[in-house]
Design an enzyme around this catalytic site. Structure first.
Site, PDB file in Angstrom:
ATOM      1  N   GLY A 183      39.685  42.608  35.524  1.00 25.17           N
ATOM      2  CA  GLY A 183      40.472  43.055  34.259  1.00 25.17           C
ATOM      3  C   GLY A 183      41.320  44.243  34.313  1.00 25.17           C
ATOM      4  N   ALA A 184      40.763  45.425  34.714  1.00 24.96           N
ATOM      5  CA  ALA A 184      41.654  46.601  34.538  1.00 24.96           C
ATOM      6  C   ALA A 184      40.763  47.564  35.231  1.00 24.96           C
ATOM      7  CB  ALA A 184      41.892  47.060  33.022  1.00 24.96           C
ATOM      8  N   ASN A 241      41.429  54.449  36.163  1.00 26.10           N
ATOM      9  CA  ASN A 241      41.954  55.646  37.075  1.00 26.10           C
ATOM     10  C   ASN A 241      42.427  56.858  36.150  1.00 26.10           C
ATOM     11  OD1 ASN A 241      42.245  53.768  39.263  1.00 26.10           O
ATOM     12  ND2 ASN A 241      44.075  52.814  38.235  1.00 26.10           N
ATOM     13  N   HIS A 257      38.024  49.765  26.310  1.00 27.42           N
ATOM     14  CA  HIS A 257      36.815  49.867  27.553  1.00 27.42           C
ATOM     15  C   HIS A 257      37.549  50.980  28.578  1.00 27.42           C
ATOM     16  CE1 HIS A 257      33.712  48.599  30.306  1.00 27.42           C
ATOM     17  NE2 HIS A 257      34.424  49.021  31.323  1.00 27.42           N
ATOM     18  N   GLU A 258      38.608  50.786  29.083  1.00 30.25           N
ATOM     19  CA  GLU A 258      39.226  51.751  30.145  1.00 30.25           C
ATOM     20  C   GLU A 258      39.445  53.106  29.610  1.00 30.25           C
ATOM     21  OE1 GLU A 258      38.670  50.290  33.067  1.00 30.25           O
ATOM     22  OE2 GLU A 258      38.639  48.249  32.154  1.00 30.25           O
ATOM     23  N   HIS A 305      36.047  55.031  29.344  1.00 29.57           N
ATOM     24  CA  HIS A 305      35.790  55.282  30.690  1.00 29.57           C
ATOM     25  C   HIS A 305      36.231  57.234  30.865  1.00 29.57           C
ATOM     26  CE1 HIS A 305      33.574  52.487  32.765  1.00 29.57           C
ATOM     27  NE2 HIS A 305      34.678  51.493  32.838  1.00 29.57           N
ATOM     28  N   GLU A 343      29.349  51.878  33.619  1.00 29.07           N
ATOM     29  CA  GLU A 343      29.449  50.349  33.224  1.00 29.07           C
ATOM     30  C   GLU A 343      28.747  49.978  31.881  1.00 29.07           C
ATOM     31  OE1 GLU A 343      32.332  49.396  33.407  1.00 29.07           O
ATOM     32  OE2 GLU A 343      32.975  50.324  35.667  1.00 29.07           O
TER      33      GLU A 343
END
Ligand code: B3K
Ligand code: ZN
Length: 885
Positions: free
Chosen positions: A267-268, A271, A303-304, A307, A326
């Site tokens: 999905g993604a 970074n 979500h990203e 992170h 995760e």
């Protein structure tokens, strides 16, 4: 591709790194037929690793070493050892600098790991172990370094040059090339490194953080997609605000970038400061993306972004700890989505998904704990267990501690471990320290695989006014774990009286009732709870909100389930009661089909659905969820031996019967909603999602009646709408119907209109791949020849082959074995092209034990054929060999 049998790697063998890399200075010279990578690593002996100077072993794969220096001294081949996977040399001092130059070939990298090309752009994917395909390095997450990156490329084709952190310099070179330098002030492991070079446009916005810092936000896409970025930008800003409000987490760099790429394995990727996304998780606008796609974009962007703290600022010590970031981040994004949309509907969707897919994983040959203790290929462990079950584990901690103590715990975790690479134990310790609770037994959720079964029985004592619940837990054996110790299972429950009211809950020994809905902690294999002051026999509402990821067994009658469906004040459990009722009714039909008897649908299900359809006060999204029969995948999962044909026949029969009996109310609700859709411009908000979901499920039932007015309505919806949600739903029901001429016409028109939009064509492939009408395999094989299809693009593979094997069960499991053979052929081809995608695709074949003997033999045969097919990647080898073990 491996050259020797892949080895198992064990958590118990973890050792701290011998050396550390304080600074990493990278230079990339990007060319069309190769790329040169120069890496300067400022290194030192790790003081925690003991005395002496052991050999330095750097990871590196598929690299052509051009030059190597140690402290400016050019090394010759005699000074180091090179293998397929490592470069070993002998440092002579505690502190030293390594300079290496390598040549790599992103232009021919089809595995999409490391540096590769997607269309006309360069991009990277380094998690988990892709950085070693870029340069020689200590490619492990507990080696954290400060990075500066300079990249140079031809200016005309690659006007945009990006990497992590902040841009600090740029310039032009002779010959039409240019360069840019980026500096990331935060130490990070190599898996968070990213680089992008391409001809990209961006939408720019800004966000002012809670401390008043201004952050530039940019979303980069290929020029033709610039009109599909606003939804992702809105989602990003909502995520940034939510993380400040709910977790107190502020963004830390001056710029945050997202880049959309078309060829991406998942999905993604989070970074640091430069998230790289599968374009399917960024691009969304009414005409081309469904409601579900809009919600997915919102969730993945969140979500990203989340992170940045849960994963980047605090990262994993080793890959066994993957769920540390995760599971936690899925829990965070699920709560975010619940806050942005309907909480109950989000929970229903997540639980339905978990129970269908994660429970199947937990019961299959790849079953592993949330924190695995061994793997061959880490890419195989980005699983539903690590992500979704991991999120459930976090949810249980949240339930056990309550929101305030949970927040205190997360604050402590982030503060205590900022800038560190840590373990799941460190996370739990922070929760324990903040709350004063002992979570020792709870931690079994991290180490024991398998889905626990919770069996509940009741007894009522009318004379004593007491009601007793007896709970028994067990957990089936999983590979490598034959015995399980009891889990801590939080069971949220209420007791309902005959009018559906919640009774005050007072346990024996308590002075007074403690609420009307409360969480009991089941910690033993067998445990009883006795409630006092219960004047009539109640009906329990158990495991409210799915308070633990377990299979619950309680002997509800169908009438009791109908009562709960209408009266339970917990929205999730209303849905759950409906699902259980459907399961009972469908299992009865499956039995009838297997015995060759005529199928007879329990009329109570019809009445229950009628009540739902007539209840205009109920959230329409809830009505839509409750009208959805449990999927064939779920019915397979809960069957002892899955009879694919009986499951399909029973479910289709029930759908047709319901449609016939409920034509009037379905038609009424369809028309009412369609009328609003027709007269309201598309809005991507939850009330509108709800209206369209009820409209579209009603249409899917109505089409089964074969009535002319429904076909006309379907065609009208297909043609006259401003959004993909209505258009695709109409197309899907047409594709599953027997109106051959209309179907062919609509499919043709759709492809003609959207042929240049890859993401829309993915939906076109999926709708056809999932059609359960006879001849599914032939349709899929024909579609593989379509000019828009390519095995090189993971989205295409998922849309066509993945949808066929994962959603079209009756065709995939055809008893002639054609579906299995087809899937195995694709896995063998993809093994050489893209091992991660090949391995993912294998999922359905690994579940062979679920089926009858004939299918078992065919599925095993295909797994054996794959194993014998030649040189397998570690990804495919691990899954196939474990499945056959
Ligand atoms: N962390 C990445 C997943 C990387 C998978 C590598 N095989 C995306 C995510 O979970 O946010
Ligand atoms: Zn993630």
């Amino acid at each position: 591709m491996r050259t020797e049998q892949p080895k198992m790697i064990y958590l118990k063998d973890y050792r701290v790194p011998d050396y550390l890399i304080d600074e990493t200075h990278l230079t990339f010279e990007l060319f069309e037929d190769h790329t040169l990578v120069h890496a300067q690593l400022v290194m030192r002996r790790n003081p925690e690793a003991g005395a002496g100077l052991p050999p330095l072993v750097l990871d590196g794969q598929e690299l052509e070493l051009l030059e190597l220096k140690l402290d400016d001294r050019l090394l010759s081949a005699a000074d180091y050892q090179l293998s397929d996977s490592h470069l070993t040399l002998q440092p002579t001092q505690e502190q030293f600098v390594i300079d290496s130059s390598v040549r790599i070939h992103p232009e021919s990298n089809t595995a999409l790991e490391g540096l590769y090309k997607s269309g006309g752009m360069f991009c990277t994917q380094c998690e988990a172990e892709g950085f070693r395909k870029i340069t020689y390095y200590l490619d492990r997450p507990d080696v954290m370094s400060k990075f500066t990156t300079t990249l140079s490329a031809e200016q005309h084709s690659y006007p945009v040059l990006l990497s992590n952190g902040n841009p600090i310099a740029s310039g032009s070179e002779e010959g039409g090339r240019h360069w840019a330098t980026w500096e990331d002030p935060f130490k990070k492991p190599a898996y968070l490194f990213a680089l992008v070079a391409g001809d990209l446009w961006c939408v720019e916005d800004s966000f002012t953080t809670m401390s008043g810092r201004e952050v530039t936000l940019r979303i980069y896409v290929e020029p033709e997609n610039i009109d599909k970025v606003q939804h992702a930008m809105d989602s990003l800003k909502k995520s940034m605000k939510w993380d400040e409000e709910v977790y107190g987490r502020e963004y830390d760099l001056d710029i945050f970038m997202i880049v959309a790429v078309n060829d991406f394995n998942m999905g993604a990727m989070e970074n640091k400061g430069l998230n790289i996304f599968n374009s399917s998780c960024v691009l969304a606008k009414a005409e081309t993306a469904t409601d579900a796609a809009h919600q997915r974009v919102e969730a993945v962007v969140a979500h990203e972004y989340f992170h940045n703290w849960s994963g980047n600022r605090v990262t994993c010590r080793d890959w066994f700890q993957l769920s540390l970031k995760e599971g936690f981040t899925v829990f965070r994004d699920a709560e975010f989505s619940a806050d942005m949309n309907s909480r109950t509907v989000k929970r229903i969707e997540d639980v339905a998904y978990l129970r269908t897919h994660q429970f199947a994983e937990d019961a299959g040959p790849m079953a592993h704990p949330v924190r695995p203790d061994a793997f061959m290929e880490i890419s195989n462990f980005y699983t539903l267990t690590v992500y979704e079950k991991g999120s459930e584990v976090l949810r249980m901690i949240h339930t056990l501690l309550g929101p305030e103590l949970f927040r205190k715990g997360s604050d402590l975790y982030f503060e205590r471990h900022d800038g560190q690479a840590v373990t799941c134990d460190d996370f739990v310790k922070a929760m324990e320290d903040a709350s004063g609770q002992d979570l020792t037994q709870f931690k079994r959720w991290y180490s024991q695989a398998g889905t626990p079964l919770l069996t509940v029985s009741e007894s009522y004592d009318a004379a004593a006014n007491t009601y007793r619940l007896q709970l028994r837990q067990s957990c089936p054996a999983t590979p490598g774990q034959s015995e399980k110790l009891p889990f801590v299972i939080p069971v949220e429950l209420a007791l309902l009286d005959a009018r559906g009211r919640e009774l005050p809950l007072q346990l024996v020994g308590e002075d007074e009732p403690v609420g009307r809905s409360r969480v009991l902690q089941v910690t033993q294999a067998e445990q009883a709870f006795t409630f006092v002051g219960i004047a009539e026999k109640p009906l329990p509402s158990l495991l409210r909100g799915f308070s633990a990821p377990v299979k619950l067994s309680f002997p509800y009658s169908r009438d009791q389930l109908m009562f709960l469906m209408q009266h339970d004040s917990d929205g999730f459990n209303r849905w759950e009661a409906g699902q259980q009722l459907c399961v009972q009714v469908l299992q009865e039909l499956i039995g009838q089909h297997q015995r060759g008897e005529p199928l007879v649908l329990d009329p109570r299900l019809v009445e229950a659905f009628r009540t739902l359809l007539l209840d205009e006060a109920l959230d329409q999204a809830m009505v839509a969820e409750m009208l959805s029969l449990p999927g064939e995948g779920y019915l397979t999962e809960i069957a002892e031996v899955a009879d694919v044909d009986a499951i399909h026949a029973a479910r289709e029969f029930a759908r047709a019967q319901l449609a016939g009996a409920l034509f009037e109310p379905l038609w009424k609700r369809y028309q009412a909603n369609r009328e609003i859709s027709r007269s309201t411009p598309y809005v991507a908000e939850s009330a509108h999602f709800a209206r369209r979901s009820l409209q579209n499920i009603a249409l899917s039932y109505l089409m089964l009646t074969g009535r002319a007015e429904v076909l006309a309505a379907c065609l009208e919806q297909y043609e006259v709408c401003d959004n993909m949600t209505e258009r695709l739903a109409a197309l899907a029901v047409l594709v599953n119907s027997s109106y051959e001429a209309e179907k062919a016409e609509a499919l043709k028109a759709f492809a003609e209109h959207f042929k240049d939009n890859a993401l829309v064509m993915d939906q076109w492939f999926s709708v056809q791949a999932a059609s359960t009408l006879p001849g599914g395999l032939q349709r899929v094989q024909a579609l593989m020849q379509h000019p828009a299809f390519t095995l090189k693009n993971p989205n295409k593979v998922r849309a066509l082959i993945g949808a066929f094997a994962g959603q079209n069960l009756v065709n995939f499991h055809a008893v002639d074995g054609g579906g299995y053979r087809f899937l195995a052929d694709q896995v063998i081809t993809l093994n050489a092209l893209n091992p991660q995608i090949a391995s993912r695709l294998l999922g359905p074949l690994t579940r062979w034990r679920k089926y009858g003997e004939q299918r078992q033999a065919l599925m095993r045969g295909e797994l054996e054929r794959i194993l014998a097919s030649g040189e397998l990647s570690s990804d495919v080898f691990e899954v196939v060999s474990k499945s056959l073990a």
